[in-house]
Design a protein around this motif. Structure first.
Motif, short mmCIF file in Angstrom:
data_model
loop_
_atom_site.label_atom_id
_atom_site.label_comp_id
_atom_site.label_asym_id
_atom_site.label_seq_id
_atom_site.Cartn_x
_atom_site.Cartn_y
_atom_site.Cartn_z
N LYS A 173 12.72 -11.12 -13.12
CA LYS A 173 12.84 -11.12 -11.66
C LYS A 173 11.82 -10.22 -10.99
O LYS A 173 11.73 -10.18 -9.77
CB LYS A 173 14.25 -10.68 -11.27
N GLY A 174 11.07 -9.48 -11.77
CA GLY A 174 10.01 -8.63 -11.22
C GLY A 174 10.49 -7.31 -10.66
O GLY A 174 9.78 -6.69 -9.85
N LEU A 175 11.67 -6.84 -11.09
CA LEU A 175 12.16 -5.56 -10.58
C LEU A 175 11.28 -4.41 -11.08
O LEU A 175 10.80 -4.41 -12.22
CB LEU A 175 13.60 -5.34 -11.02
N ALA A 176 11.10 -3.41 -10.22
CA ALA A 176 10.25 -2.27 -10.59
C ALA A 176 10.96 -1.30 -11.51
O ALA A 176 10.33 -0.66 -12.36
CB ALA A 176 9.79 -1.54 -9.32
N ALA A 177 12.29 -1.16 -11.35
CA ALA A 177 13.05 -0.23 -12.17
C ALA A 177 14.54 -0.51 -11.99
O ALA A 177 14.94 -1.20 -11.04
CB ALA A 177 12.75 1.22 -11.80
N VAL B 134 7.17 5.12 -11.12
CA VAL B 134 7.54 3.81 -10.59
C VAL B 134 8.12 4.01 -9.20
O VAL B 134 8.71 5.05 -8.89
CB VAL B 134 8.55 3.09 -11.50
N ALA B 135 7.96 3.01 -8.36
CA ALA B 135 8.46 3.12 -6.99
C ALA B 135 8.75 1.73 -6.44
O ALA B 135 8.11 0.75 -6.83
CB ALA B 135 7.44 3.83 -6.09
N GLY B 136 9.70 1.68 -5.53
CA GLY B 136 10.04 0.41 -4.89
C GLY B 136 11.23 0.60 -3.96
O GLY B 136 11.94 1.60 -4.02
N GLY C 190 0.81 -1.22 0.00
CA GLY C 190 0.00 0.00 0.00
C GLY C 190 0.84 1.26 0.00
O GLY C 190 0.47 2.27 -0.62
N LEU C 191 1.97 1.22 0.68
CA LEU C 191 2.86 2.38 0.71
C LEU C 191 3.46 2.64 -0.67
O LEU C 191 3.56 3.79 -1.13
CB LEU C 191 3.97 2.16 1.74
N ILE C 192 3.83 1.56 -1.36
CA ILE C 192 4.37 1.69 -2.71
C ILE C 192 3.31 2.27 -3.65
O ILE C 192 3.59 3.15 -4.47
CB ILE C 192 4.86 0.33 -3.24
N GLU C 193 2.09 1.81 -3.54
CA GLU C 193 1.01 2.30 -4.41
C GLU C 193 0.75 3.78 -4.17
O GLU C 193 0.47 4.52 -5.13
CB GLU C 193 -0.26 1.48 -4.17
N ARG C 194 0.85 4.22 -2.94
CA ARG C 194 0.69 5.66 -2.67
C ARG C 194 1.82 6.46 -3.31
O ARG C 194 1.59 7.52 -3.89
CB ARG C 194 0.65 5.90 -1.16
N ALA C 195 3.04 5.93 -3.23
CA ALA C 195 4.18 6.62 -3.85
C ALA C 195 4.03 6.70 -5.36
O ALA C 195 4.45 7.68 -5.99
CB ALA C 195 5.48 5.92 -3.48
N GLU C 196 3.43 5.69 -5.97
CA GLU C 196 3.25 5.67 -7.42
C GLU C 196 2.23 6.69 -7.89
O GLU C 196 2.12 6.94 -9.09
CB GLU C 196 2.83 4.27 -7.86
#
Length: 238
Positions: free
Chosen positions: A109-113, A55-57, A17-23
């Motif tokens: 590997k599913g990396l965000a960026a 993008v965020a992670g 949820g924190l990542i989604e807010r940052a996005e």
């Protein structure tokens, strides 16, 4: 002889949820509420970022010898889905730190960026098969694979210190970094500023934007017309 690679303990992943807010925020908002220094100047989007995309992670940090990517390969092997690979490569443009094949592997590997303080290559391949890539620039020259390097250690990108697990946010303007222990507070502040800026945008559209603060911030000195003309003639702009 094998090269040394010190692997520090991984940090816990933040709540989704924190990542989604940052996005839903921009790097500009984050920088504004976090002392206006949270970004890494000169590291800009190279490929894979759609218009308006954020993008965020959490950071997976890598420190490598400039021009060498042996430990970057190791980082991809240990990466967890949702992480942002952050490579401190000395800011050098002499050799690319990663290219198309590594970018393709990063996506599996599913990396965000991917964030590189240095050069990358194979722009078209990265665009087609990699997560969004941020870097200083592009070089066709390939890297060495000799090591050494460290994983999940504190690194510095363009003067910004990043620790493993810090939140990295990237958009069309570059990247912003939020220390993981302050992520909730900074994101909440950026959300509040977004609401305030949306109100200002509506005021601009309606012709009601308050501009009085400008004159309150300036001590205005009106120059007589004759004196101004004489000043221009003399070339006196002091």
């Amino acid at each position: 002889m094998p090269a040394d690679c010190y692997v520090h303990p991984a940090t816990p992943l933040p709540p989704r949820g924190l990542i989604e807010r940052a996005e839903r925020l921009s790097t500009s908002l984050i920088s504004d509420v976090f002392g206006r220094w949270a970004g890494a100047p000169g590291i800009l989007p190279i490929t894979g970022l759609a218009a308006g995309q954020v993008v965020a992670g959490p950071a997976l940090t890598v420190r490598t010898r400039p021009g060498d990517n042996l430990v970057v390969h190791k980082a991809l092997d240990v990466a967890r889905p949702g992480e942002v690979l952050v490579v401190a490569a000395g800011g050098t443009m002499e050799r690319a730190t990663l290219g198309g094949l590594m970018g393709q592997y990063a996506r599996t590997k599913g990396l965000a960026a991917l964030v590189v303080d240095g050069a990358v290559r194979d722009r078209s391949d990265l665009e087609a098969a990699a997560p969004p890539v941020f870097a200083v620039g592009v070089s066709q020259l390939g890297p060495y694979k000799d090591g050494p390097g460290d994983l999940r250690c504190p690194v510095s990108l363009a003067g910004v210190v990043i620790e493993d697990g810090d939140l990295v946010v990237g958009d069309e303007c570059g990247i912003a970094v939020i220390p993981r222990h302050r992520a909730e507070d900074v994101i909440a502040a950026a959300e509040a500023k977004r609401v305030a800026e949306e109100a200002e945008s509506r005021a601009i559209a309606e012709g009601t934007w308050d501009r009085e603060w400008i004159d309150r911030s300036l001590r205005i000195h009106d120059v007589p017309a004759v004196a101004a003309a004489e000043s221009r003639t003399r070339g006196d702009f002091s």
